[in-house]
Scaffold this motif. Structure first.
Motif, PDB file in Angstrom:
ATOM      1  N   VAL A  44       0.845  -1.201   0.000  1.00 53.31           N
ATOM      2  CA  VAL A  44       0.000   0.000   0.000  1.00 53.31           C
ATOM      3  C   VAL A  44       0.881   1.252   0.000  1.00 53.31           C
ATOM      4  O   VAL A  44       0.648   2.194  -0.763  1.00 53.31           O
ATOM      5  CB  VAL A  44      -0.965   0.005   1.205  1.00 53.31           C
ATOM      6  CG1 VAL A  44      -1.679   1.353   1.317  1.00 53.31           C
ATOM      7  CG2 VAL A  44      -1.994  -1.113   1.066  1.00 53.31           C
ATOM      8  N   GLU A  45       1.889   1.252   0.837  1.00 56.86           N
ATOM      9  CA  GLU A  45       2.783   2.407   0.905  1.00 56.86           C
ATOM     10  C   GLU A  45       3.525   2.624  -0.410  1.00 56.86           C
ATOM     11  O   GLU A  45       3.775   3.767  -0.810  1.00 56.86           O
ATOM     12  CB  GLU A  45       3.782   2.223   2.053  1.00 56.86           C
ATOM     13  CG  GLU A  45       3.137   2.293   3.423  1.00 56.86           C
ATOM     14  CD  GLU A  45       4.109   2.085   4.562  1.00 56.86           C
ATOM     15  OE1 GLU A  45       3.820   2.562   5.675  1.00 56.86           O
ATOM     16  OE2 GLU A  45       5.149   1.428   4.353  1.00 56.86           O
ATOM     17  N   GLN A  48      -7.330   3.972  -7.524  1.00 56.98           N
ATOM     18  CA  GLN A  48      -7.894   3.714  -6.204  1.00 56.98           C
ATOM     19  C   GLN A  48      -7.311   2.420  -5.653  1.00 56.98           C
ATOM     20  O   GLN A  48      -7.217   1.415  -6.368  1.00 56.98           O
ATOM     21  CB  GLN A  48      -9.422   3.609  -6.284  1.00 56.98           C
ATOM     22  CG  GLN A  48     -10.086   3.398  -4.930  1.00 56.98           C
ATOM     23  CD  GLN A  48     -11.615   3.434  -5.002  1.00 56.98           C
ATOM     24  OE1 GLN A  48     -12.195   3.417  -6.075  1.00 56.98           O
ATOM     25  NE2 GLN A  48     -12.248   3.475  -3.844  1.00 56.98           N
ATOM     26  N   LYS A 107      -5.279   4.267   6.777  1.00 56.30           N
ATOM     27  CA  LYS A 107      -4.491   5.422   7.219  1.00 56.30           C
ATOM     28  C   LYS A 107      -3.280   5.656   6.310  1.00 56.30           C
ATOM     29  O   LYS A 107      -2.680   6.725   6.357  1.00 56.30           O
ATOM     30  CB  LYS A 107      -4.060   5.267   8.673  1.00 56.30           C
ATOM     31  CG  LYS A 107      -3.001   4.221   8.937  1.00 56.30           C
ATOM     32  CD  LYS A 107      -2.402   4.331  10.345  1.00 56.30           C
ATOM     33  CE  LYS A 107      -3.426   4.080  11.441  1.00 56.30           C
ATOM     34  NZ  LYS A 107      -2.765   3.911  12.773  1.00 56.30           N
ATOM     35  N   ARG A 108      -2.971   4.647   5.459  1.00 58.79           N
ATOM     36  CA  ARG A 108      -1.814   4.757   4.570  1.00 58.79           C
ATOM     37  C   ARG A 108      -2.195   5.015   3.114  1.00 58.79           C
ATOM     38  O   ARG A 108      -1.339   4.957   2.242  1.00 58.79           O
ATOM     39  CB  ARG A 108      -0.962   3.489   4.661  1.00 58.79           C
ATOM     40  CG  ARG A 108      -0.175   3.387   5.965  1.00 58.79           C
ATOM     41  CD  ARG A 108       0.454   2.015   6.132  1.00 58.79           C
ATOM     42  NE  ARG A 108       1.417   1.986   7.229  1.00 58.79           N
ATOM     43  CZ  ARG A 108       1.106   1.831   8.500  1.00 58.79           C
ATOM     44  NH1 ARG A 108      -0.187   1.695   8.854  1.00 58.79           N
ATOM     45  NH2 ARG A 108       2.034   1.814   9.429  1.00 58.79           N
ATOM     46  N   GLY A 109      -3.453   5.291   2.856  1.00 60.74           N
ATOM     47  CA  GLY A 109      -3.821   5.701   1.505  1.00 60.74           C
ATOM     48  C   GLY A 109      -4.826   4.842   0.766  1.00 60.74           C
ATOM     49  O   GLY A 109      -5.331   5.245  -0.284  1.00 60.74           O
ATOM     50  N   ALA A 110      -5.123   3.636   1.266  1.00 63.70           N
ATOM     51  CA  ALA A 110      -6.192   2.849   0.653  1.00 63.70           C
ATOM     52  C   ALA A 110      -7.528   3.540   0.934  1.00 63.70           C
ATOM     53  O   ALA A 110      -7.684   4.228   1.946  1.00 63.70           O
ATOM     54  CB  ALA A 110      -6.211   1.430   1.213  1.00 63.70           C
ATOM     55  N   THR A 111      -8.485   3.370   0.021  1.00 64.41           N
ATOM     56  CA  THR A 111      -9.797   4.013   0.203  1.00 64.41           C
ATOM     57  C   THR A 111     -10.956   3.026   0.036  1.00 64.41           C
ATOM     58  O   THR A 111     -12.107   3.423  -0.023  1.00 64.41           O
ATOM     59  CB  THR A 111      -9.983   5.171  -0.793  1.00 64.41           C
ATOM     60  OG1 THR A 111      -9.871   4.658  -2.130  1.00 64.41           O
ATOM     61  CG2 THR A 111      -8.951   6.268  -0.574  1.00 64.41           C
ATOM     62  N   ASP A 164      -1.925   6.854  -9.713  1.00 67.99           N
ATOM     63  CA  ASP A 164      -3.228   7.441 -10.027  1.00 67.99           C
ATOM     64  C   ASP A 164      -4.261   6.328 -10.183  1.00 67.99           C
ATOM     65  O   ASP A 164      -4.715   6.015 -11.286  1.00 67.99           O
ATOM     66  CB  ASP A 164      -3.127   8.284 -11.308  1.00 67.99           C
ATOM     67  CG  ASP A 164      -4.435   9.009 -11.606  1.00 67.99           C
ATOM     68  OD1 ASP A 164      -5.239   9.205 -10.670  1.00 67.99           O
ATOM     69  OD2 ASP A 164      -4.645   9.376 -12.786  1.00 67.99           O
ATOM     70  N   TYR A 178     -12.860   6.445   8.241  1.00 68.43           N
ATOM     71  CA  TYR A 178     -12.039   6.983   7.153  1.00 68.43           C
ATOM     72  C   TYR A 178     -12.867   7.378   5.924  1.00 68.43           C
ATOM     73  O   TYR A 178     -12.304   7.713   4.890  1.00 68.43           O
ATOM     74  CB  TYR A 178     -10.963   5.964   6.767  1.00 68.43           C
ATOM     75  CG  TYR A 178      -9.894   5.818   7.818  1.00 68.43           C
ATOM     76  CD1 TYR A 178      -8.781   6.646   7.821  1.00 68.43           C
ATOM     77  CD2 TYR A 178     -10.015   4.870   8.844  1.00 68.43           C
ATOM     78  CE1 TYR A 178      -7.798   6.524   8.801  1.00 68.43           C
ATOM     79  CE2 TYR A 178      -9.045   4.747   9.829  1.00 68.43           C
ATOM     80  CZ  TYR A 178      -7.941   5.574   9.797  1.00 68.43           C
ATOM     81  OH  TYR A 178      -6.973   5.465  10.776  1.00 68.43           O
ATOM     82  N   ASN A 211       0.717   4.109  -3.134  1.00 73.89           N
ATOM     83  CA  ASN A 211      -0.234   5.188  -2.855  1.00 73.89           C
ATOM     84  C   ASN A 211       0.056   6.477  -3.622  1.00 73.89           C
ATOM     85  O   ASN A 211      -0.708   7.432  -3.521  1.00 73.89           O
ATOM     86  CB  ASN A 211      -0.385   5.444  -1.355  1.00 73.89           C
ATOM     87  CG  ASN A 211       0.883   5.932  -0.690  1.00 73.89           C
ATOM     88  OD1 ASN A 211       1.823   6.338  -1.364  1.00 73.89           O
ATOM     89  ND2 ASN A 211       0.902   5.884   0.629  1.00 73.89           N
ATOM     90  N   ASP A 212       1.147   6.504  -4.402  1.00 72.54           N
ATOM     91  CA  ASP A 212       1.395   7.666  -5.263  1.00 72.54           C
ATOM     92  C   ASP A 212       0.853   7.457  -6.669  1.00 72.54           C
ATOM     93  O   ASP A 212       0.908   8.366  -7.499  1.00 72.54           O
ATOM     94  CB  ASP A 212       2.895   7.967  -5.333  1.00 72.54           C
ATOM     95  CG  ASP A 212       3.682   6.848  -6.004  1.00 72.54           C
ATOM     96  OD1 ASP A 212       3.400   5.658  -5.705  1.00 72.54           O
ATOM     97  OD2 ASP A 212       4.570   7.138  -6.826  1.00 72.54           O
TER      98      ASP A 212
END
Length: 263
Positions: free
Chosen positions: A71-72, A80, A96-100, A78, A121, A75-76
């Motif tokens: 995930v880290e 989801q 909290k690390r960018g997953a939605t 483009d 979130y 997360n940059d």
């Protein structure tokens, strides 16, 4: 024009049924994610726990160690990011690390706290139909009752309807005949008003529809046919291994439906 979303599968496990071990380093996962995006993926679904028949459940610690670095690392991009987990602790760490999006194969039944985490979130959640395969009522009736009950629980926890997806759970706790019934009645799931994700990619149902004896990587054309069928029934997204093939099928079907609607 309504377009069908493509969820590309990124398994970071050593034992997934189709691609186990292929992408279980961060570098390999990143490269494959970039490939899926180039082929048209709207969502990357990262899985740290195999759901193949006969799989061995991994510990919470091991699942976290598999998915967090990926995930880290992604997360940059483009796209989801979704994480395929049924544990609220994993959901908390990846959101909290960018997953939605959280893709929960137990629809909150394994760990009800997952609803509170997703609500916190303002993320999306996929609720998949699952079980032990034993039921007292017909499969479609049970599927609708269980998923609508869990969707209601999700909304009570604070997840808005627009953030809830339903997945009929092809390949889970159903006979092949029951799966055919569910496929034929997908429009009833769509009629609930929730968005529907169809995940048939390379599964035993596809093998069965093709006549059997097909290796997993020989099932892509059959998968694409189920994608087309699902879109005709009204599904909003498909979860697939071969994004390019299914994207082309979906674009064609979506375009034809647009012509049909305005023709």
């Amino acid at each position: 024009m309504a377009t069908t979303k493509m969820m590309g599968i990124l398994n970071v496990t050593p034992d997934s049924f189709s691609d186990g071990g292929a992408y279980n380093s961060v570098e390999q996962a990143r490269a494959h994610a970039e490939k899926l995006i180039s082929e048209g993926a709207d969502i990357i679904d990262i899985g740290g726990v195999s759901t193949r028949p006969g799989y061995t459940e991994v510990s919470l610690k091991e699942e976290l160690e598999r998915v967090i670095p990926v995930v880290e690392a992604l997360n940059d991009l483009d796209v989801q990011l979704s994480v395929d987990t049924f544990r609220s602790e994993v959901a908390e760490e990846v959101l909290k690390r960018g997953a939605t999006m959280i893709n929960d194969q137990w629809a909150g039944l394994y760990d009800p706290e997952i609803f509170n985490v997703v609500a916190k979130y303002n993320a999306e959640i996929v609720l998949m139909h699952n079980g032990d395969g034993h039921r007292d009522i017909p499969v479609m009736e049970e599927l609708l009752l269980r998923l609508l009950k869990q969707a209601n629980q999700a909304e009570i926890a604070g997840i808005p309807e627009k953030n809830i997806w339903l997945d009929p759970g092809i390949g889970f706790a159903k006979s092949r005949e029951e799966e055919r019934i569910v496929m034929s009645r997908l429009d009833e799931l769509v009629a609930t008003g929730y968005r529907v994700l169809l995940a048939t990619s390379r599964k035993r149902l596809v093998n069965d529809l093709l006549g059997g004896e097909m290796s997993v990587d020989e099932r892509d054309e059959g998968t694409a046919a189920t994608t087309a069928f699902g879109i005709e029934k009204g599904v909003h997204a498909v979860r697939v291994h071969n994004v390019l093939m299914n994207k082309r099928v979906a674009k064609t079907i979506d375009a034809l439906k647009e012509i049909d609607n305005h023709g």
